[in-house]
Write an enzyme that holds these catalytic residues in place. Sequence first.
Site, short mmCIF file in Angstrom:
data_model
loop_
_atom_site.label_atom_id
_atom_site.label_comp_id
_atom_site.label_asym_id
_atom_site.label_seq_id
_atom_site.Cartn_x
_atom_site.Cartn_y
_atom_site.Cartn_z
CE1 TYR A 152 -3.75 2.45 0.62
CE2 TYR A 152 -2.31 3.39 2.30
CZ TYR A 152 -3.44 3.47 1.50
OH TYR A 152 -4.25 4.58 1.57
CG ASP A 254 5.66 4.61 0.75
OD1 ASP A 254 5.86 5.34 1.74
OD2 ASP A 254 4.53 4.26 0.38
CE LYS A 281 1.01 6.40 7.81
NZ LYS A 281 -0.37 6.20 8.13
C1 LIG Z 1 3.47 3.04 3.22
C2 LIG Z 1 2.49 4.14 3.03
N1 LIG Z 1 2.64 5.00 2.01
C3 LIG Z 1 1.81 6.02 1.81
C4 LIG Z 1 0.75 6.25 2.65
C5 LIG Z 1 -0.18 7.40 2.40
O1 LIG Z 1 -0.01 8.37 3.37
P1 LIG Z 1 -1.21 9.40 3.71
O2 LIG Z 1 -2.25 8.58 4.42
O3 LIG Z 1 -0.57 10.43 4.59
O4 LIG Z 1 -1.68 9.93 2.41
C6 LIG Z 1 0.54 5.39 3.73
C7 LIG Z 1 -0.60 5.61 4.66
O5 LIG Z 1 -0.85 4.86 5.55
C8 LIG Z 1 1.43 4.30 3.92
O6 LIG Z 1 1.26 3.45 4.93
#
Ligand SMILES: Cc1ncc(COP(=O)(O)O)c(C=O)c1O
Length: 447
Positions: A152, A254, A281
């Site tokens: 994700y 990521d 985050k």
């Molecule tokens: C690994 C990862 N990338 C991207 C995101 C997206 O971040 P946001 O919820 O701040 O858009 C998340 C959200 O949980 C995530 O866990």
Amino acid sequence: MATETGVNRFLAADSRTARLYEEASRYIPGGTSRLHYYFRPYPIYARSGAGCRVVDVEGVERTDFLNNMTALIHGHANPAINRAIAEQLERGTAFSEPAEPELALAKLLIGRVPTLEQIRFANSGTEAVMMAIKLARAFTGRSRIAKFEGFYHGYYDYVQVSYSSTPETWGDPDAPASVPSSGGLADSVVDDVLVLPFNNRAAVERLLEQHGQSIAALIVDPLSNRCGFPRPAEGFYAFLREITRAHGIVLIFDEVISFRIGYHGAQGKYGGEPDLTAFGKIIGGGLPVGAVGGRAEIMALLDPSRGDPKVASGGTFSGNPLTMVAGLAAMEQMTPEAYARLDALGERLRRRANAAFEAAGEPGQLTGDGSLFRILLTSEPIVDYRGSQRGKASAERMARLHLNLLDEGIIVSRDGLGCLSTPMGEEEVDQFVRALERSLRKLGPRG
Ligand SMILES: Cc1ncc(COP(=O)(O)O)c(C=O)c1O
């Protein structure tokens, strides 16, 4: 089963939570603006938080092992972060003009992560991932991307592919199908995403041999929550670095969640040397944030100082000083010693929780690294997405375990994601383990 009169009194039909949820559902689809925290019959509503505790609208206090989906590494209402926010409030929350806190947080992050030469801020992890992918496309002149099955990365179209595929749709394990994980994607999106099996070198090699010429970016979460936090096989990220370089593909890490696991991020722990890294985050200190950093020659595509930049990125609130001071106050407290302390607590939690599963005769484990953990109802080692999917009965059992834990005063996500925060100590770890033991007993035998 969770009680309706004890800690889980929010479940009672006449609770304030039930009323709030019923009313919210009339105005907001499903009563909430977010997908991932939602659970049936409805979520608890938070009233306040302090340190590692959250009080719900029924007045029930629980220990928060979720911390706004891992974003709050210092828990709630951290004094230094609150001070920084309060001082900035007096000076203003957002300007058209750049402000000094953006520079301060940029320098801190670049000082910690060796692969960053420059950085750009955004408002969410999703935006950060989107910016990184657009940079990769503009840099390479190619349009397709590659991602791992089950991973994700937020809700930008091109990563909303194959993070929730099922045995009916996922196809060949060595060449996973590209399957939309959400409605609303253009038909062309699935064709533009090559899906790779995690921890499977031979398949990645073969698929990139076949498709590498058309791929702009390979994006990987170095510690994927969605897949149950599988660890990379020895040397897997060094291999990804090598093979992407060989095919002229931009390697994106990521680290929106995984930046939690070390002073230099997951890349400092597992290697890989990405060209670009997406953040979110924890770096916002509890306020909305995202960022992309990496090689100067790629980041230069965002530079407006020599005419129109090749990649246009905006964001009315990107780099706003309120988020920047909160992030700075959060990250300054995350010294190497603070990470080491959380690592040790995390190890203690995983070890003791795993012993609790064994003692209960329940196949299950806590995976994860550093301050991140995930409860999985299987004792088999997790190496990829398919191995982490245990079917409907297991998901239902996890949902019951989740409600039992809430009833024992512990907050984790409905699918078992959890994390530690710096206000926690051995007492909270022990509390978690005792709650898990009781919650497993209440689950009763399988089947
Ligand atoms: C690994 C990862 N990338 C991207 C995101 C997206 O971040 P946001 O919820 O701040 O858009 C998340 C959200 O949980 C995530 O866990």
